[in-house]
Design a protein around this motif. Structure first.
Motif, short mmCIF file in Angstrom:
data_model
loop_
_atom_site.label_atom_id
_atom_site.label_comp_id
_atom_site.label_asym_id
_atom_site.label_seq_id
_atom_site.Cartn_x
_atom_site.Cartn_y
_atom_site.Cartn_z
N TYR A 25 39.15 -12.65 3.17
CA TYR A 25 41.00 -12.09 2.82
C TYR A 25 41.47 -12.23 4.41
CZ TYR A 25 37.73 -11.57 -0.91
OH TYR A 25 37.28 -11.37 -2.34
N GLN A 26 41.61 -13.23 5.63
CA GLN A 26 41.67 -12.42 6.51
C GLN A 26 42.29 -14.40 7.26
OE1 GLN A 26 42.93 -8.86 9.11
NE2 GLN A 26 41.21 -8.30 7.93
N LEU A 27 42.32 -15.21 6.45
CA LEU A 27 41.80 -16.01 6.82
C LEU A 27 42.87 -17.09 8.10
CD1 LEU A 27 40.24 -19.10 7.10
CD2 LEU A 27 40.94 -19.82 5.36
N PRO A 28 44.49 -16.14 7.40
CA PRO A 28 45.78 -16.95 8.25
C PRO A 28 45.29 -15.79 9.77
CG PRO A 28 46.69 -16.21 5.72
CD PRO A 28 44.59 -16.11 6.48
N GLU A 29 45.02 -14.92 9.42
CA GLU A 29 45.17 -14.65 10.89
C GLU A 29 43.68 -14.81 11.77
OE1 GLU A 29 45.24 -12.90 7.85
OE2 GLU A 29 46.76 -11.11 8.38
N PHE A 30 42.72 -14.90 11.38
CA PHE A 30 41.79 -15.28 11.82
C PHE A 30 42.58 -17.27 12.78
CE2 PHE A 30 37.95 -18.42 12.47
CZ PHE A 30 37.39 -18.12 13.15
N GLU A 31 42.72 -17.51 12.03
CA GLU A 31 43.65 -19.15 11.88
C GLU A 31 44.32 -19.07 13.30
OE1 GLU A 31 45.07 -23.98 10.42
OE2 GLU A 31 45.06 -21.49 8.86
N ALA A 32 45.30 -18.39 13.45
CA ALA A 32 46.50 -18.06 14.21
C ALA A 32 45.13 -17.89 15.64
CB ALA A 32 47.40 -16.92 13.92
N TYR A 33 44.35 -17.28 15.67
CA TYR A 33 44.04 -16.58 16.84
C TYR A 33 43.09 -17.91 17.18
CZ TYR A 33 39.22 -14.50 18.47
OH TYR A 33 38.05 -14.68 19.91
N CYS A 34 42.57 -18.71 16.19
CA CYS A 34 41.94 -19.69 16.62
C CYS A 34 42.84 -21.17 17.80
CB CYS A 34 41.43 -20.72 15.43
SG CYS A 34 40.19 -19.98 14.72
N LYS A 35 43.82 -20.71 17.35
CA LYS A 35 45.16 -21.85 17.59
C LYS A 35 45.44 -21.41 19.57
CE LYS A 35 47.56 -23.23 13.77
NZ LYS A 35 47.77 -23.95 12.61
N ALA A 36 45.79 -19.91 19.39
CA ALA A 36 45.97 -19.80 21.03
C ALA A 36 44.82 -19.27 21.65
CB ALA A 36 46.00 -17.91 19.42
N TRP A 37 43.30 -19.71 20.83
CA TRP A 37 42.68 -19.07 22.05
C TRP A 37 41.91 -20.97 22.41
CZ3 TRP A 37 39.46 -17.09 25.33
CH2 TRP A 37 39.47 -15.83 25.19
N ILE A 38 42.60 -21.87 21.25
CA ILE A 38 42.58 -23.17 21.78
C ILE A 38 43.38 -23.45 23.55
CG2 ILE A 38 43.13 -26.17 21.37
CD1 ILE A 38 41.60 -24.99 18.54
N GLY A 39 44.20 -23.03 23.16
CA GLY A 39 45.03 -22.87 24.81
C GLY A 39 44.70 -21.70 25.83
N VAL A 40 44.21 -20.71 25.29
CA VAL A 40 43.55 -20.76 26.75
C VAL A 40 42.33 -21.37 27.06
CG1 VAL A 40 42.71 -17.97 27.05
CG2 VAL A 40 44.40 -17.35 25.22
N VAL A 41 41.21 -21.51 26.10
CA VAL A 41 40.34 -22.14 27.48
C VAL A 41 40.64 -23.96 28.18
CG1 VAL A 41 38.02 -23.58 25.99
CG2 VAL A 41 38.84 -21.86 25.60
N ARG A 42 41.68 -23.64 27.18
CA ARG A 42 42.28 -25.10 28.48
C ARG A 42 42.86 -25.08 29.33
NH1 ARG A 42 44.76 -29.01 22.93
NH2 ARG A 42 42.99 -29.58 22.30
N ARG A 43 43.49 -24.17 29.27
CA ARG A 43 44.47 -23.10 30.47
C ARG A 43 43.66 -22.90 31.45
NH1 ARG A 43 46.56 -18.28 31.29
NH2 ARG A 43 46.28 -18.27 29.49
N LEU A 44 42.31 -22.35 31.07
CA LEU A 44 41.36 -21.67 32.32
C LEU A 44 40.16 -22.88 32.68
CD1 LEU A 44 41.02 -18.11 30.49
CD2 LEU A 44 42.78 -19.23 32.37
N GLY A 45 40.08 -24.18 32.44
CA GLY A 45 39.57 -25.10 32.54
C GLY A 45 38.35 -25.80 31.69
N GLY A 46 38.73 -25.17 30.61
CA GLY A 46 37.64 -26.46 29.58
C GLY A 46 38.15 -27.06 28.35
#
Length: 101
Positions: free
Chosen positions: A13-34
């Motif tokens: 029931y909180q899929l939009p919140e999880f999707e926003a979290y996912c999109k943000a983490w992709i950038g964090v992982v890339r910025r931190l070398g992954g």
């Protein structure tokens, strides 16, 4: 190379919140070398299971990422959002070694 596979049990029931979290983490992982290979959200079948895959050159590089993420403002904010909104119910992490041609 080491690839981290994460299986999430999410609040469907909180899929939009999880999707926003996912999109943000992709950038964090890339910025931190992954290298992020993406999140895979429910479509058919179970509505509360999601996956993600991301890689680092070595397990040592992954451990450095984990350490750096502890003080990264974006990472800290994302973890706080999970704690507050509780859209991730549980997760399990596995480490894989890819076989590439």
């Amino acid at each position: 190379m080491i690839t981290c596979h994460v299986k999430y049990v999410i609040d469907p029931y909180q899929l939009p919140e999880f999707e926003a979290y996912c999109k943000a983490w992709i950038g964090v992982v890339r910025r931190l070398g992954g290298t992020h290979h993406g999140y895979f959200l429910p479509s058919e079948g179970a509505s509360n299971i999601a996956y993600c895959l991301f890689s680092f050159p070595s397990l040592a590089d992954y451990e450095a990422y984990r350490q750096n993420a502890l003080s990264d403002p974006d990472s800290v904010a994302l973890v706080a959002s999970v704690m507050e909104k509780k859209f991730i119910l549980s997760y399990e992490r596995s480490f894989l070694r890819p076989v590439l041609s």
